[in-house]
Design a protein around this motif. Structure first.
Motif, PDB file in Angstrom:
ATOM      1  N   GLY A  37       1.807   6.445  -6.843  1.00 26.73           N
ATOM      2  CA  GLY A  37       0.817   7.205  -7.356  1.00 26.73           C
ATOM      3  C   GLY A  37       1.091   8.707  -7.243  1.00 26.73           C
ATOM      4  N   LEU A  38       1.897   9.155  -6.142  1.00 30.79           N
ATOM      5  CA  LEU A  38       2.215  10.498  -5.958  1.00 30.79           C
ATOM      6  C   LEU A  38       3.508  10.762  -7.213  1.00 30.79           C
ATOM      7  CD1 LEU A  38       2.246  13.018  -4.287  1.00 30.79           C
ATOM      8  CD2 LEU A  38       4.114  11.914  -2.711  1.00 30.79           C
ATOM      9  N   GLY A  39       4.380  10.120  -7.285  1.00 27.80           N
ATOM     10  CA  GLY A  39       5.346  10.181  -8.344  1.00 27.80           C
ATOM     11  C   GLY A  39       4.734  10.319  -9.729  1.00 27.80           C
ATOM     12  N   THR A  40       3.586   9.664  -9.801  1.00 25.57           N
ATOM     13  CA  THR A  40       2.856   9.883 -11.147  1.00 25.57           C
ATOM     14  C   THR A  40       2.302  11.160 -11.297  1.00 25.57           C
ATOM     15  OG1 THR A  40       2.457   7.319 -11.418  1.00 25.57           O
ATOM     16  CG2 THR A  40       1.185   8.850 -12.699  1.00 25.57           C
ATOM     17  N   GLN A  41       1.567  11.466 -10.002  1.00 26.38           N
ATOM     18  CA  GLN A  41       0.610  12.674 -10.126  1.00 26.38           C
ATOM     19  C   GLN A  41       1.501  13.987 -10.445  1.00 26.38           C
ATOM     20  OE1 GLN A  41      -1.519  13.381  -6.569  1.00 26.38           O
ATOM     21  NE2 GLN A  41      -2.342  15.405  -7.376  1.00 26.38           N
ATOM     22  N   ILE A  42       3.016  13.672  -9.682  1.00 23.72           N
ATOM     23  CA  ILE A  42       3.716  15.056  -9.860  1.00 23.72           C
ATOM     24  C   ILE A  42       4.251  14.807 -11.374  1.00 23.72           C
ATOM     25  CG2 ILE A  42       6.090  15.578  -9.171  1.00 23.72           C
ATOM     26  CD1 ILE A  42       5.743  14.644  -6.238  1.00 23.72           C
ATOM     27  N   ARG A  43       4.615  13.871 -11.897  1.00 25.21           N
ATOM     28  CA  ARG A  43       5.204  13.806 -13.052  1.00 25.21           C
ATOM     29  C   ARG A  43       4.299  14.481 -14.072  1.00 25.21           C
ATOM     30  NH1 ARG A  43       9.901  13.649 -15.894  1.00 25.21           N
ATOM     31  NH2 ARG A  43       9.306  13.133 -18.007  1.00 25.21           N
ATOM     32  N   SER A  44       2.916  14.073 -13.966  1.00 28.93           N
ATOM     33  CA  SER A  44       1.764  14.622 -14.904  1.00 28.93           C
ATOM     34  C   SER A  44       1.657  16.080 -14.777  1.00 28.93           C
ATOM     35  CB  SER A  44       0.328  13.992 -14.540  1.00 28.93           C
ATOM     36  OG  SER A  44       0.181  14.216 -13.220  1.00 28.93           O
TER      37      SER A  44
ATOM     38  N   LYS B 191       0.800  -1.194  -0.089  1.00 32.39           N
ATOM     39  CA  LYS B 191       0.152  -0.092   0.012  1.00 32.39           C
ATOM     40  C   LYS B 191       0.935   1.215  -0.044  1.00 32.39           C
ATOM     41  CE  LYS B 191      -3.777  -2.169   2.428  1.00 32.39           C
ATOM     42  NZ  LYS B 191      -4.768  -2.070   3.551  1.00 32.39           N
ATOM     43  N   LEU B 192       1.698   1.286   0.622  1.00 36.19           N
ATOM     44  CA  LEU B 192       2.698   2.310   0.839  1.00 36.19           C
ATOM     45  C   LEU B 192       3.427   2.654  -0.453  1.00 36.19           C
ATOM     46  CD1 LEU B 192       4.185   4.585   2.520  1.00 36.19           C
ATOM     47  CD2 LEU B 192       5.798   2.869   3.128  1.00 36.19           C
ATOM     48  N   THR B 193       3.878   1.374  -1.124  1.00 32.95           N
ATOM     49  CA  THR B 193       4.541   1.569  -2.174  1.00 32.95           C
ATOM     50  C   THR B 193       3.428   2.032  -3.406  1.00 32.95           C
ATOM     51  OG1 THR B 193       5.929  -0.493  -1.702  1.00 32.95           O
ATOM     52  CG2 THR B 193       5.764   0.061  -4.382  1.00 32.95           C
ATOM     53  N   GLU B 194       2.466   1.690  -3.500  1.00 32.56           N
ATOM     54  CA  GLU B 194       1.357   2.137  -4.341  1.00 32.56           C
ATOM     55  C   GLU B 194       1.283   3.864  -4.300  1.00 32.56           C
ATOM     56  OE1 GLU B 194      -2.040  -0.076  -3.862  1.00 32.56           O
ATOM     57  OE2 GLU B 194      -1.099  -1.809  -4.655  1.00 32.56           O
ATOM     58  N   ARG B 195       1.071   4.078  -2.819  1.00 43.14           N
ATOM     59  CA  ARG B 195       1.011   5.521  -2.630  1.00 43.14           C
ATOM     60  C   ARG B 195       2.309   6.202  -3.036  1.00 43.14           C
ATOM     61  NH1 ARG B 195      -1.043   5.672   3.587  1.00 43.14           N
ATOM     62  NH2 ARG B 195      -3.445   4.579   3.158  1.00 43.14           N
ATOM     63  N   VAL B 196       3.339   5.778  -2.977  1.00 39.41           N
ATOM     64  CA  VAL B 196       4.635   6.489  -3.442  1.00 39.41           C
ATOM     65  C   VAL B 196       4.504   6.514  -5.090  1.00 39.41           C
ATOM     66  CG1 VAL B 196       6.955   6.441  -3.714  1.00 39.41           C
ATOM     67  CG2 VAL B 196       6.109   5.706  -1.604  1.00 39.41           C
TER      68      VAL B 196
END
Length: 248
Positions: free
Chosen positions: A17-24, A10-15
């Protein structure tokens, strides 16, 4: 141990997801402003240089560099957010439904209609592909009162703003403050970013229960489905061009 193993994915998925959001967000900002990488680099290095200078001054160079690193990251992230916000407004400006995007950008504490509360379509409009000449009014309600935001040709838009303001006072009462804006670029118009900034600075003049009651009364009037002039096949909800999470 079993619980820890369950939490790790779950923590990995959150990280991720956050990385993907920042990238977008970064990609969107760079597309709108090619100088984004240079601006972010300048902010990061500027903060680090400042803390490095302080470190030399107090003879604690390494300490101040370590202390400045999170500050530099925070400043860079904040700058990216500001650039992304401006880019989002640029994408929305001039598009049908831009007035509705303003309300979505106001954040918590606001009740707003998902569709325009009044609209006047050009006779030639037959579908969503031909909405450039439409005049529309969107409405939001908060403790700051009622916010009416219009777009489109000045004559019809201003006329509908006046009519909606009178209708709000008639239904909600003359004591309820009403603020109106005609968005767009040019004379007698307010840019989207300015509307959001000004609306957030309006004084709170009614309580939250009162604001919710006003919203319910106004919603009971009915939305655009009761307005004349909407061409068949036009879905006002599809006019929205920005999500709440996009402009903030």
């Amino acid at each position: 141990m079993a619980t820890d193993k369950k939490n790790k994915p779950k923590l990995t998925e959150r990280v991720k997801g956050l990385g993907t959001q920042i990238r977008s967000v970064y990609d969107m900002s760079k597309a709108a402003n090619p100088n984004t990488p240079l601006i972010l680099l300048a902010v990061f290095l500027g903060v680090m240089v400042l803390f490095g200078a302080l470190g030399l001054l107090f003879d604690l160079f390494v300490y101040f560099l370590v202390l400045g690193l999170p500050v530099a990251v925070l400043a860079t992230t904040f700058t990216l957010g500001r650039i992304a916000q401006k880019a989002a407004y640029t994408q929305v400006e001039g598009q049908p439904g831009q007035a509705g995007a303003v309300l979505q950008a106001l954040g918590r504490g606001w009740w707003y209609e998902q569709e325009p509360v009044a609209a006047e379509m050009p006779r030639r409009a037959r579908s969503m592909n031909d909405m450039s000449g439409a005049a529309m009014v969107f409405r939001g309600v908060s403790r700051r009162g009622v916010l009416l935001v219009a777009e489109g040709p000045k004559g019809p838009a201003q006329r509908m703003l006046t009519a909606q303001e009178k209708q709000v006072h008639r239904i909600a009462g003359p004591e309820v403050p009403v603020t109106t804006y005609l968005v767009g670029s040019g004379e007698d118009r307010t840019r989207l970013s300015e509307v959001v900034q000004q609306a957030k600075k309006l004084p709170k003049q009614i309580t939250e229960p009162e604001a919710e009651a006003v919203h319910r009364r106004l919603t009971a009037m009915g939305g655009i489905s009761k307005q004349a002039g909407m061409p068949k096949g036009v879905d006002p909800q599809r006019m929205r061009t920005a999500k709440r999470s996009t402009i903030r």
